[in-house]
Design an enzyme around this catalytic site. Structure first.
Site, PDB file in Angstrom:
ATOM      1  N   CYS A   1      84.544  86.277  56.266  1.00 22.03           N
ATOM      2  CA  CYS A   1      84.930  85.318  55.226  1.00 22.03           C
ATOM      3  C   CYS A   1      85.209  83.946  55.820  1.00 22.03           C
ATOM      4  O   CYS A   1      85.005  82.922  55.163  1.00 22.03           O
ATOM      5  CB  CYS A   1      86.136  85.830  54.448  1.00 22.03           C
ATOM      6  SG  CYS A   1      87.551  86.247  55.477  1.00 22.03           S
TER       7      CYS A   1
ATOM      8  N   GLU B   1      93.521  87.252  49.804  1.00 21.01           N
ATOM      9  CA  GLU B   1      92.679  86.542  50.773  1.00 21.01           C
ATOM     10  C   GLU B   1      91.252  86.848  50.378  1.00 21.01           C
ATOM     11  O   GLU B   1      90.752  87.946  50.599  1.00 21.01           O
ATOM     12  CB  GLU B   1      93.000  87.008  52.202  1.00 21.01           C
ATOM     13  CG  GLU B   1      92.438  86.087  53.278  1.00 21.01           C
ATOM     14  CD  GLU B   1      91.054  86.503  53.749  1.00 21.01           C
ATOM     15  OE1 GLU B   1      90.070  85.927  53.216  1.00 21.01           O
ATOM     16  OE2 GLU B   1      90.948  87.369  54.615  1.00 21.01           O
TER      17      GLU B   1
END
Length: 453
Positions: free
Chosen positions: A263, A229
């Site tokens: 993010c 990720e």
């Protein structure tokens, strides 16, 4: 053996000093994790999930202490640190209620007397985790990994070493077998040897694209599975019919949560020109209202960036974008790790604040002619973590789901992770999924069993 020091980014005062682990200690930890796995995998799922109540209880009883540690180590506003711990408690509740069913053998009708799919744990899983959500990022890996019968090793970001050790303590206080979850305090140059060790069966990494490429290369060379990720520069599309009065608080939060260090935060605000002036006016007024200051105060909305070098990087991205034609609409003042909430207009592709992930409270505003150009501009990225769209016509927005390649597509809501839904990215934002059933099955052997009598 070297030393790691943690520092409060708001006060610039030293918190603690830690010695990195020797090769001998790392070997002992690996062997312990392997030995514990051989016993832990035999524990029935219905027994494993009972421990999740213990984890939730430990987190709940210590929420103030743990939240303050997060705030001290990375400068996160205390209200958000508490919300992070609360989300971890919710995660425990989800898997406590659902893991037994999600991991149950799946009967398949074939010509055999009996055939089914069995979900067996892989073994020892290494997690390499970032600092920005030091509890949540770890727990969303660890809870499903441990519940499916694996054991876990954590290499956390060095500036949250205190959180890393506390998380291990949480699992031990929750009565998991000692060694089921262990923290590794190691240098980056030790990571390759750890991944190469036969005891490690898979790696989960949340971090930068650069880190993801390095870890994937090492793991691939050793034929080990990875879940990555990585970064994102999510688009937030504001269409002509968006209800700004209804959704502006959500839109602001989509960029400014965790002082912009997320993010999945909105990084690029793509606004149709018919609503551009109204959006910019309201957006700016709300940004100006944010309370910046001491992250330990409940009233603080914006704290500081977690490290000096992160503020340096953000400042450099903004300056290079200004040199290419971006305009400072508001903000852009900096004092060490404090970076004022900033709005940039006249942002275009080719500028760092459009092309790259910006980790801090900087909002890039892009004006487009219409809906079609908005969707095209949103897709103009090498990253693919998530996209959000604000519009009154959600049915029309749904028609564009397949046109956006990202891992998430949110309509009239900010992109966020939820234990009930799979989470992950595409393109340079990584691969694999965390959370939900998909995350639970990432680190299992999906085994076919075929029986004739």
């Amino acid at each position: 053996m070297s030393k790691i020091e943690t520092t409060n980014p708001y006060t610039n005062l030293k918190i603690e000093s830690y010695n990195t682990f020797s090769s001998e200690k790392v070997t002992t930890i690996l062997e312990t994790s392997k030995d514990v796995f051989n016993r832990w995998k035999l524990v029935e799922v219905k027994e494993r999930v009972k421990l999740l109540d213990n984890v939730a209880d430990v987190l709940s009883k210590n929420i103030n202490t743990y939240s303050q540690l997060i705030t001290d180590e990375i400068g996160k506003p205390i209200s958000e640190s508490k919300a992070e711990i609360e989300k971890c408690i919710y995660l425990c509740d989800f898997y406590k209620k659902n893991a037994n069913l999600l991991l149950a053998d799946e009967l398949i009708e074939t010509e055999a007397n009996e055939s089914f799919i069995s979900y067996d744990p892989l073994g020892v899983i290494l997690a390499i985790m970032p600092w920005n959500y030091p509890f949540w990022q770890v727990m969303r890996f660890a809870i499903p990994a441990l519940t499916s019968g694996n054991t876990a090793l954590l290499k956390h970001a060095t500036n949250v070493t205190g959180c890393a050790l506390i998380i291990q303590d949480v699992f031990e206080k929750a009565k998991y077998p000692k060694g089921c979850f262990q923290t590794l305090i190691v240098d980056h140059d030790q990571i390759e040897k750890i991944i190469e060790n036969d005891i490690i069966k898979a790696v989960s990494l949340t971090g930068s694209e650069q880190a993801g490429r390095k870890i994937a290369a090492i793991a691939g060379k050793n034929l080990k599975k990875t879940v990555l990720e990585l970064g994102g520069n999510n688009a937030c599309i504001i269409l002509e019919d968006a209800d700004l009065n209804k959704h502006m608080t959500t839109i602001i939060k989509s960029r400014m949560q965790n002082t912009g260090q997320s993010c999945i935060a909105a990084k690029r605000f793509i606004v149709v020109e018919a609503i551009y002036d109204e959006f910019l006016k309201i957006f700016t007024s709300k940004i100006k209202e944010l309370n910046c200051g001491d992250p330990s105060k409940e009233s603080t909305d914006i704290g500081v960036l977690a490290r000096q070098d992160l503020a340096d990087t953000l400042e450099d991205q903004v300056q290079k974008s200004i040199e290419k034609g971006a305009n400072i609409h508001f903000g852009n003042k900096r004092n060490q790790t404090y970076y004022q909430p900033t709005i940039l207009t006249k942002v275009e592709p080719g500028m760092p604040v459009f092309d790259e992930e910006t980790f801090g409270p900087v909002a890039s505003i892009i004006k487009v002619k219409d809906k079609n150009e908005a969707y095209e501009m949103a897709s103009n990225s090498k990253l693919g973590l998530g996209t959000m769209i604000f519009t009154k016509d959600s049915e029309d927005a749904k028609k564009h789901v397949s046109n956006i390649e990202d891992g998430s597509f949110f309509i009239n809501e900010l992109v966020k992770s939820d234990p009930r839904l799979p989470f992950g990215g595409t393109k340079a934002s990584g691969y694999g999924r965390e959370l939900s059933r998909e995350g639970l099955l990432e680190f299992v052997n999906i085994k076919t069993v075929y029986i004739n009598k």
